[in-house]
Design an enzyme around this catalytic site. Structure first.
Site, PDB file in Angstrom:
ATOM      1  CE  LYS A 101      -3.239   2.649   2.926  1.00 23.14           C
ATOM      2  NZ  LYS A 101      -4.110   2.685   4.119  1.00 23.14           N
TER       3      LYS A 101
ATOM      4  CE  LYS B  89      -6.582   8.786   7.927  1.00 23.97           C
ATOM      5  NZ  LYS B  89      -7.221   7.680   8.674  1.00 23.97           N
TER       6      LYS B  89
ATOM      7  NE  ARG C 262     -10.456  -1.497   4.011  1.00 21.76           N
ATOM      8  CZ  ARG C 262     -10.963  -1.680   5.217  1.00 21.76           C
ATOM      9  NH1 ARG C 262     -12.163  -2.230   5.345  1.00 21.76           N
ATOM     10  NH2 ARG C 262     -10.294  -1.308   6.295  1.00 21.76           N
TER      11      ARG C 262
HETATM   12  N1  BES Z   1      -4.236   4.682   6.850  1.00 19.05           N
HETATM   13  C1  BES Z   1      -5.317   4.348   7.684  1.00 19.05           C
HETATM   14  C2  BES Z   1      -4.927   3.373   8.789  1.00 19.05           C
HETATM   15  C3  BES Z   1      -4.059   3.920   9.881  1.00 19.05           C
HETATM   16  C4  BES Z   1      -4.629   4.516  10.983  1.00 19.05           C
HETATM   17  C5  BES Z   1      -2.705   3.783   9.835  1.00 19.05           C
HETATM   18  C6  BES Z   1      -3.837   4.990  12.006  1.00 19.05           C
HETATM   19  C7  BES Z   1      -1.898   4.251  10.862  1.00 19.05           C
HETATM   20  C8  BES Z   1      -2.468   4.840  11.953  1.00 19.05           C
HETATM   21  C9  BES Z   1      -6.437   3.712   6.879  1.00 19.05           C
HETATM   22  O1  BES Z   1      -6.558   4.114   5.559  1.00 19.05           O
HETATM   23  C10 BES Z   1      -7.706   4.078   7.569  1.00 19.05           C
HETATM   24  O2  BES Z   1      -8.024   5.222   7.605  1.00 19.05           O
HETATM   25  N2  BES Z   1      -8.374   3.068   8.135  1.00 19.05           N
HETATM   26  C11 BES Z   1      -9.575   3.260   8.833  1.00 19.05           C
HETATM   27  C12 BES Z   1     -10.527   2.222   8.326  1.00 19.05           C
HETATM   28  C13 BES Z   1     -11.949   2.495   8.642  1.00 19.05           C
HETATM   29  C14 BES Z   1     -12.436   3.745   7.997  1.00 19.05           C
HETATM   30  C15 BES Z   1     -12.761   1.328   8.142  1.00 19.05           C
HETATM   31  C16 BES Z   1      -9.328   3.057  10.320  1.00 19.05           C
HETATM   32  O3  BES Z   1      -8.575   2.158  10.676  1.00 19.05           O
HETATM   33  O4  BES Z   1      -9.877   3.804  11.113  1.00 19.05           O
HETATM   34 ZN    ZN Z   2      -4.795   4.773   4.656  1.00 15.51          ZN
HETATM   35 ZN    ZN Z   3      -7.707   5.869   5.300  1.00 16.55          ZN
END
Ligand code: BES
Ligand code: ZN
Ligand code: ZN
Length: 522
Positions: free
Chosen positions: A279, A291, A365
């Site tokens: 990724k 975010k 994903r």
């Molecule tokens: N890049 C983030 C995951 C992440 C979060 C990496 C914190 C490092 C630290 C990913 O793209 C994401 O935002 N995931 C979400 C998924 C959710 C929206 C289903 C998450 O984990 O909150």
């Molecule tokens: Zn991400």
């Molecule tokens: Zn994300």
């Protein structure tokens, strides 16, 4: 607003404490005597050399407070340095890696640039009854030296005054096997450092087009072949995930494929093709599922999966491993804008599966899915491993202690756990069942990219991805969101990216050159 068209800078611009570390004996080499703890003053006789050396050791042991703990150093006048390795029956790769890391910092402080390492006589077996392999210890030591000899000073400006890097460090041990391992360990550590440098590069510079240019340069420098699927071709290939996530950025998404194709694969690796998929989200704002509350800070590290794949490809090429390996980067920047994708969009992926977007922040994903389905169709993999900072949930579950991993194939699992043991990059397996896959089915499209019931997030990510890998191909998914970077200095890493996965993936590839998986039973 467009990104300035930046050309990729040379790959090695970081100036660590020592400009480089090499295995060589300098004319004025200072002896560094490694000793085991708890051997008592008589333990001096356990070192292989005598005379001045045992005198040094005696003096170190007589120094109040010196316990020969792992990585503890003591300079004895100007005669030499004594380095603790801890208790003999506790000696393992992790301890020796830490000792290497501590030694390089001590040498920097002492201003020593040429050292000759003398090893103690080591027990034949460790506490777990495993045979102690001196070459593997050398490797771990080299990794520790290289990883600790890293800092990110590319953006030091006028207001920073740092001591300039010292000249090269020349280091050699009195054991040929240890030296062989040392050489390999230094290369592996440096490959991880490349990943760290790319990882720390900020998103105003490191955007998708910059990643593509950097990958081209890396391929050229390391004899790897490269193919790039650009935005237009991705659209033509029906990669709805990659295209939707990346299209609101001024720097358009792409897929990069690097291949290491040895002329003569090892007998065990004939017909094998390991494909590593990373990724590579150069920045993750979350998109319209934005975010909030500072959750965006640090999202430059959302590319660490792809950066680790780049570092692993370099390590694999450096070692000329006799196995075919490809690295695939799904590169995109997740932004907002007039043409950004939205929650409620329904998109069609490269393999024809349709997805209703429930959350634009579950973008990793989507980009990975297209890359993996492409890899399965075009690259003919015999194993596929993806690495991704996929979910915050895995950080909640496992912290920064280990990556979460998913693998339903016994043989690949054995290989991964073996590589994990060798590299010290820990993994912990989580389940992936039919129930989890069904949890990702949608009402208006085949799948949803995130279930609004907020449960089992790391597994949801893996379950989603499973729809994009050919069932017959052994597959593992590594969620590295907790281990890709550290927020405070640790034994091996200063604050910032860790390069996690570079060494594990290089070991994994090496494992394919042998017949039976090492470590965990298959
Ligand atoms: N890049 C983030 C995951 C992440 C979060 C990496 C914190 C490092 C630290 C990913 O793209 C994401 O935002 N995931 C979400 C998924 C959710 C929206 C289903 C998450 O984990 O909150
Ligand atoms: Zn991400
Ligand atoms: Zn994300």
């Amino acid at each position: 607003m467009r990104h300035a068209a930046t050309a990729a800078p040379p790959l090695y611009t970081a100036r660590p404490m020592f400009k480089s570390i090499s295995i060589a004996k300098g004319s004025n080499a200072t002896p560094v005597i490694a000793v085991l703890a708890g051997a008592g003053p008589k333990g001096a006789s356990k070192t292989r050399s005598r005379g001045a050396v045992s005198d040094l050791v005696e003096r170190a042991r007589a120094t109040p407070g010196f316990k020969a703990d792992v990585g503890e150093t003591l300079a004895v006048d100007t005669a030499g340095v004594v380095l603790g390795l801890g208790k003999g029956d506790c000696i393992d790769n992790a301890a020796v890696r830490k000792a290497g890391a501590k030694l390089v910092r001590a040498l920097d402080r002492m201003g020593l640039r040429s050292v000759a390492l003398q090893l103690p006589a080591l027990p034949a077996h460790d506490r777990a009854g495993e045979r102690i392999d001196i070459e593997r210890l050398g490797r771990a030591f080299g990794e520790g030296l290289a990883l600790a000899n890293w800092r990110f000073d590319q953006f030091d400006g006028e207001a920073t005054r740092r001591t300039p890097a010292q000249g090269p460090l020349a280091l050699v041990s009195d054991d040929d096997d240890f030296n062989a391992g040392l050489k390999r360990g230094l290369l592996l550590g440096e490959a991880a450092n490349l990943t760290r440098r790319l990882g720390a590069t900020p998103p105003n510079i490191c955007h998708p087009e910059w990643v593509v240019a950097t990958a081209r340069r890396l391929a050229k420098e390391n004899g790897l072949s490269i193919k790039v699927i650009d935005f237009k071709e991705a659209q033509r290939l029906g990669m709805g995930g990659l295209v939707s996530v990346g299209r609101a950025s001024a720097s358009k998404p792409a897929i990069v494929i690097l291949t290491h194709a040895p002329r003569r694969p090892a007998p065990a690796a004939r017909g094998e093709h390991l494909v590593l998929v990373g990724k590579t989200v150069t920045y993750d704002t979350g998109g319209y599922s934005l975010k909030v509350n500072n959750g965006m800070k640090g999202m430059k590290y959302d590319k660490m999966g792809g950066m680790a794949v780049l570092g692993a490809m370099k390590a694999i090429a450096d070692a000329k491993l006799p196995v075919r390996v490809s690295g695939v980067l799904a590169v995109a920047e997740n932004m907002v804008g007039g043409d950004a994708y939205r929650p409620d969009d329904i998109i069609s992926m490269h393999n024809g599966v349709t997805v209703e977007v429930t959350n634009t922040d579950a973008e990793g994903r989507l980009v990975l899915a297209d890359a993996m389905s492409y890899a399965c169709r075009k690259l003919d993999p015999t194993a596929i491993v993806d690495v991704a900072t996929l979910t915050g949930g895995v950080v909640v579950a496992l912290g920064h202690f280990s990556a979460g991993y998913f693998c339903e194939n016994d043989r690949l699992r054995g290989r991964i756990e073996g590589a994990s043991q060798e590299s010290g990059e820990k993994v912990w397996r989580l389940p992936l069942w039919t129930e989890h896959r069904d949890f990702m089915r949608g009402a208006h499209a085949d799948l949803i990219n995130s279930n609004p019931q907020r449960s089992a997030h790391p597994i949801q990510g893996a379950a989603f991805l499973s729809f994009f890998v050919d069932e017959k191909i052994p597959w593992a998914h590594l969620d590295i969101a907790g281990v890709d970077s550290v927020e405070r200095d640790s034994d091996l890493h200063v604050t910032g990216p860790t390069g996690w996965g570079v060494r594990l993936m290089a070991d994994l590839a090496e494992g394919f050159t042998r017949r039976a998986p090492r470590g965990a039973s298959a």
